[in-house]
Scaffold this motif. Sequence first.
Motif, PDB file in Angstrom:
ATOM      1  N   TRP A  61       0.566  -0.942   0.159  1.00  0.00           N
ATOM      2  CA  TRP A  61      -0.311   0.310   0.081  1.00  0.00           C
ATOM      3  C   TRP A  61       0.696   1.063   0.105  1.00  0.00           C
ATOM      4  N   ASP A  62       0.542   2.038  -0.099  1.00  0.00           N
ATOM      5  CA  ASP A  62       1.302   3.758   0.243  1.00  0.00           C
ATOM      6  C   ASP A  62       0.775   3.911   1.317  1.00  0.00           C
ATOM      7  N   ASN A  63       1.826   4.026   2.148  1.00  0.00           N
ATOM      8  CA  ASN A  63       2.787   4.067   3.241  1.00  0.00           C
ATOM      9  C   ASN A  63       2.422   5.293   3.782  1.00  0.00           C
ATOM     10  N   SER A  64       2.253   6.132   2.995  1.00  0.00           N
ATOM     11  CA  SER A  64       1.491   8.203   3.321  1.00  0.00           C
ATOM     12  C   SER A  64       0.397   8.088   3.764  1.00  0.00           C
ATOM     13  N   ASN A  65      -0.384   7.249   3.296  1.00  0.00           N
ATOM     14  CA  ASN A  65      -2.179   7.510   3.391  1.00  0.00           C
ATOM     15  C   ASN A  65      -2.585   6.178   4.343  1.00  0.00           C
ATOM     16  N   ASP A  66      -1.996   5.051   3.877  1.00  0.00           N
ATOM     17  CA  ASP A  66      -2.824   3.702   4.073  1.00  0.00           C
ATOM     18  C   ASP A  66      -2.360   3.215   5.505  1.00  0.00           C
ATOM     19  N   ALA A  67      -3.446   2.461   6.321  1.00  0.00           N
ATOM     20  CA  ALA A  67      -3.235   2.305   7.925  1.00  0.00           C
ATOM     21  C   ALA A  67      -3.489   1.336   8.006  1.00  0.00           C
ATOM     22  N   VAL A  68      -3.063   0.765   9.467  1.00  0.00           N
ATOM     23  CA  VAL A  68      -3.867  -0.663  10.402  1.00  0.00           C
ATOM     24  C   VAL A  68      -4.134  -0.341  11.176  1.00  0.00           C
ATOM     25  N   CYS A  69      -5.371  -0.915  12.024  1.00  0.00           N
ATOM     26  CA  CYS A  69      -5.048  -0.514  13.703  1.00  0.00           C
ATOM     27  C   CYS A  69      -5.720  -1.309  13.888  1.00  0.00           C
ATOM     28  N   SER A  70      -5.144  -2.097  14.672  1.00  0.00           N
ATOM     29  CA  SER A  70      -5.924  -4.195  15.402  1.00  0.00           C
ATOM     30  C   SER A  70      -5.663  -3.704  16.825  1.00  0.00           C
TER      31      SER A  70
END
Length: 112
Positions: free
Chosen positions: A84-93
Motif C-alpha cells: 500500500w501507500d505508506n503515507s496514507n494507508d494504515a491499519v489498526c489492530s
Amino acid sequence: MATELDDDERFSNDEVSSIINECISNVLGEKSFSNEKAAVWSSSIASACIANLNKLNKPYKYTMTCSIMQKNGAGVHSASSCYWDNSNDAVCSVPWENDTIHCIVNVFGFAV
C-alpha cells in the motif's frame, strides 16, 4: 501515487481504536464464550465497525477482520501483509478480552 492527505482527513489510530473497542464492548460485553454465537457476534462487530467508520466521512475504504476465540490458555498467532501507500494507508489492530473470550479486530484503511 496519491497526494498526501490533510491531518483532518488522515486515518487516526486513536479514533479507529475507540470505535473498535466500543463496538466490541457493545456486542460482547460480559458475555461468556459460545461457539454457536461466535459467528453472529463477529459479524455484528464487523458491521458496526464499518458503519461507524463510514460516519467519519474520511476518504478511505475499509477492510476488517474480527476473530473471536474461547479463552482457554491456548496460544494464537496471526500475521497480515499489505502492499500500500505508506503515507496514507494504515491499519489498526485491537485485542480485547473478558473472562472467557479473546477478540482481535484489525481494520485496514485504504485512502481513495
